[in-house]
Design a protein around this motif. Sequence first.
Motif, PDB file in Angstrom:
ATOM      1  N   ARG A 322      46.675  44.777  27.574  1.00 31.67           N
ATOM      2  CA  ARG A 322      45.466  43.951  27.439  1.00 31.67           C
ATOM      3  C   ARG A 322      44.716  44.279  26.158  1.00 31.67           C
ATOM      4  NH1 ARG A 322      45.799  43.940  32.877  1.00 31.67           N
ATOM      5  NH2 ARG A 322      44.940  46.023  33.127  1.00 31.67           N
ATOM      6  N   LYS A 323      44.559  45.590  25.910  1.00 37.48           N
ATOM      7  CA  LYS A 323      43.819  46.001  24.698  1.00 37.48           C
ATOM      8  C   LYS A 323      44.475  45.482  23.437  1.00 37.48           C
ATOM      9  CE  LYS A 323      41.500  50.242  25.790  1.00 37.48           C
ATOM     10  NZ  LYS A 323      42.048  51.532  26.178  1.00 37.48           N
ATOM     11  N   LYS A 324      45.800  45.480  23.428  1.00 40.45           N
ATOM     12  CA  LYS A 324      46.511  45.036  22.222  1.00 40.45           C
ATOM     13  C   LYS A 324      46.603  43.514  22.145  1.00 40.45           C
ATOM     14  CE  LYS A 324      49.427  48.929  21.023  1.00 40.45           C
ATOM     15  NZ  LYS A 324      50.627  49.174  20.238  1.00 40.45           N
ATOM     16  N   GLY A 325      46.157  42.835  23.187  1.00 36.79           N
ATOM     17  CA  GLY A 325      46.212  41.359  23.185  1.00 36.79           C
ATOM     18  C   GLY A 325      47.640  40.827  23.242  1.00 36.79           C
ATOM     19  N   ILE A 326      48.528  41.608  23.851  1.00 36.40           N
ATOM     20  CA  ILE A 326      49.933  41.173  23.939  1.00 36.40           C
ATOM     21  C   ILE A 326      50.089  40.178  25.094  1.00 36.40           C
ATOM     22  CG2 ILE A 326      52.272  41.981  24.539  1.00 36.40           C
ATOM     23  CD1 ILE A 326      51.494  44.656  23.131  1.00 36.40           C
ATOM     24  N   ILE A 327      50.831  39.112  24.826  1.00 35.61           N
ATOM     25  CA  ILE A 327      51.143  38.143  25.893  1.00 35.61           C
ATOM     26  C   ILE A 327      52.415  38.621  26.596  1.00 35.61           C
ATOM     27  CG2 ILE A 327      51.863  35.737  26.354  1.00 35.61           C
ATOM     28  CD1 ILE A 327      49.044  35.776  25.402  1.00 35.61           C
ATOM     29  N   VAL A 328      52.354  38.661  27.935  1.00 35.85           N
ATOM     30  CA  VAL A 328      53.544  39.087  28.682  1.00 35.85           C
ATOM     31  C   VAL A 328      54.199  37.885  29.367  1.00 35.85           C
ATOM     32  CG1 VAL A 328      54.446  40.557  30.526  1.00 35.85           C
ATOM     33  CG2 VAL A 328      52.595  41.395  29.068  1.00 35.85           C
ATOM     34  N   VAL A 329      55.512  37.836  29.224  1.00 37.39           N
ATOM     35  CA  VAL A 329      56.313  36.775  29.836  1.00 37.39           C
ATOM     36  C   VAL A 329      57.059  37.375  31.034  1.00 37.39           C
ATOM     37  CG1 VAL A 329      58.149  35.068  29.436  1.00 37.39           C
ATOM     38  CG2 VAL A 329      56.730  35.839  27.509  1.00 37.39           C
ATOM     39  N   GLY A 330      56.939  36.746  32.197  1.00 39.32           N
ATOM     40  CA  GLY A 330      57.725  37.158  33.367  1.00 39.32           C
ATOM     41  C   GLY A 330      59.060  36.430  33.308  1.00 39.32           C
ATOM     42  N   GLU A 331      60.155  37.185  33.298  1.00 37.88           N
ATOM     43  CA  GLU A 331      61.458  36.564  33.082  1.00 37.88           C
ATOM     44  C   GLU A 331      62.385  36.711  34.293  1.00 37.88           C
ATOM     45  OE1 GLU A 331      61.907  37.853  28.342  1.00 37.88           O
ATOM     46  OE2 GLU A 331      63.449  38.364  29.786  1.00 37.88           O
ATOM     47  N   SER A 332      63.083  35.650  34.613  1.00 35.39           N
ATOM     48  CA  SER A 332      64.209  35.627  35.572  1.00 35.39           C
ATOM     49  C   SER A 332      63.786  35.648  37.039  1.00 35.39           C
ATOM     50  CB  SER A 332      65.172  36.803  35.360  1.00 35.39           C
ATOM     51  OG  SER A 332      65.599  36.892  34.035  1.00 35.39           O
ATOM     52  N   GLY A 333      64.621  34.973  37.835  1.00 35.57           N
ATOM     53  CA  GLY A 333      64.488  35.043  39.289  1.00 35.57           C
ATOM     54  C   GLY A 333      63.248  34.363  39.844  1.00 35.57           C
ATOM     55  N   LEU A 334      62.672  33.390  39.126  1.00 32.26           N
ATOM     56  CA  LEU A 334      61.464  32.710  39.621  1.00 32.26           C
ATOM     57  C   LEU A 334      61.857  31.333  40.153  1.00 32.26           C
ATOM     58  CD1 LEU A 334      59.116  33.743  36.675  1.00 32.26           C
ATOM     59  CD2 LEU A 334      59.362  34.864  38.899  1.00 32.26           C
ATOM     60  N   PHE A 335      61.596  31.120  41.451  1.00 33.12           N
ATOM     61  CA  PHE A 335      62.063  29.901  42.116  1.00 33.12           C
ATOM     62  C   PHE A 335      60.946  29.065  42.732  1.00 33.12           C
ATOM     63  CE2 PHE A 335      65.870  32.353  41.735  1.00 33.12           C
ATOM     64  CZ  PHE A 335      66.886  31.420  41.608  1.00 33.12           C
ATOM     65  N   THR A 336      59.843  29.683  43.134  1.00 38.47           N
ATOM     66  CA  THR A 336      58.828  28.954  43.916  1.00 38.47           C
ATOM     67  C   THR A 336      57.426  29.183  43.329  1.00 38.47           C
ATOM     68  OG1 THR A 336      58.365  30.879  45.293  1.00 38.47           O
ATOM     69  CG2 THR A 336      60.171  29.439  46.023  1.00 38.47           C
ATOM     70  N   PRO A 337      56.457  28.331  43.760  1.00 37.07           N
ATOM     71  CA  PRO A 337      55.070  28.563  43.322  1.00 37.07           C
ATOM     72  C   PRO A 337      54.591  29.980  43.705  1.00 37.07           C
ATOM     73  CG  PRO A 337      55.263  26.380  44.290  1.00 37.07           C
ATOM     74  CD  PRO A 337      56.579  27.054  44.509  1.00 37.07           C
ATOM     75  N   ASP A 338      55.084  30.494  44.835  1.00 43.71           N
ATOM     76  CA  ASP A 338      54.699  31.862  45.237  1.00 43.71           C
ATOM     77  C   ASP A 338      55.212  32.894  44.236  1.00 43.71           C
ATOM     78  OD1 ASP A 338      53.332  31.063  47.406  1.00 43.71           O
ATOM     79  OD2 ASP A 338      54.844  31.677  48.902  1.00 43.71           O
TER      80      ASP A 338
END
Length: 378
Positions: A322-338
């Motif tokens: 957060r301090k560095k202002g880095i954007i994090v991407v969640g990768e792989s295995g995402l199937f549903t709104p949950d």
Amino acid sequence: MQSLCLSASARVRVSIPGPTSPRLARSLSPAEWAPEIPMGSVRRSAPLCCTRGLQEASALDNETYSLINSIEVREWESGKSIDDIAANQGIRIRRHPSTNTPRNILEKIIWDKVIEVSELKKEKPLTLVKETLADAPPARDFVGALKASYERNGVPALIAEVKKASPSKGVLREDFDPVEIAKAYEQHGAACLSILTDEKYFQGNFKILEAVRKAGVQCPLLCKEFIIDSWQIYYARSKGADAVLLIAGVLPDIDIKLMTMECRELGLTALLEVHNERELDRVLNIDGIQLIGINNRDLETFEVDNSITKRLLEGERGEIVRKKGIIVVGESGLFTPDDVSYVQNADVKAVLVGESLIKQNDPGKAIPGLFGKEILQC
Ligand SMILES: O=P(O)(O)OC[C@@H](O)[C@@H](O)c1c[nH]c2ccccc12
């Protein structure tokens, strides 16, 4: 400009601009800011900055001098191979086969990639690739597109993946028209696209990347490749990529530092992929990283566990991100709104999704299903 003989044995003479700061120039002798690199050494697996970077030294700047003086180069000079250096950093993937049997699929992919890239470099050396850079369409702002989509939609920005097959799942879509899929993703609100270019394991290629770009798709494009050599970065840019993937589980720190500098010079975004705490710590210690992807899939075993994203962003590491202002991407295995809200709650601002969209009859129309709502385009 000073001309230094970096290697008596190899008679390599390169032109290196000296330190620009007079104070630095006084305090460092040329040998300190451009160490002797034994180019003709039998240690063929030198860090990239030694094997290639110094040959390209006319393009180097002060930042690079501190890099070539760094501990990693000293380690290499003292006789350690890049695989030893990598192992010290917790990297299990060896760049060069020391036995005939790779430890896992990722190591096999890397060994094949080393051979593939060396052939490609013979066909089209870096100088030729560089000549074609001027004809490439300009690089677009990958991170900007992610941030804008997150602001607009209040859910993680989508990097939708154009992927025909994968080594873990085989062919994902028989009827594969990459340009049509890319357009459909864009139309339904994808902020950016990820284009697989590896042929052997993912049935991708660079023609797809070029075709999507030429078809007028506005979303910035990530070149999804197993990068082990800077040549691939220049090549990706020459084919119209806006971003490249750098996998921390494969690249030692010194390669990441050099490659992220090269990306910056080319206007490319580097997406640094990590899978565990150690890789994240290494990447957080490198200056100038804007975008980190946490891969929920272990590329060595193919096991997927979405809690990895959460675990890595907890506590102090999340604070630093957060301090560095880095954007994090969640990768792989995402199937549903949950799944998406689970990683969003872990503080992810973007998601990289392939399988769950590409397998649907209409991959574009599957996007609202993934988020539980329509996603607005810019
Ligand atoms: O198809 P999935 O499970 O939605 O995953 C997409 C993407 O994260 C995955 O393809 C990926 C992430 N990192 C990689 C590195 C190389 C090849 C592929 C990948």
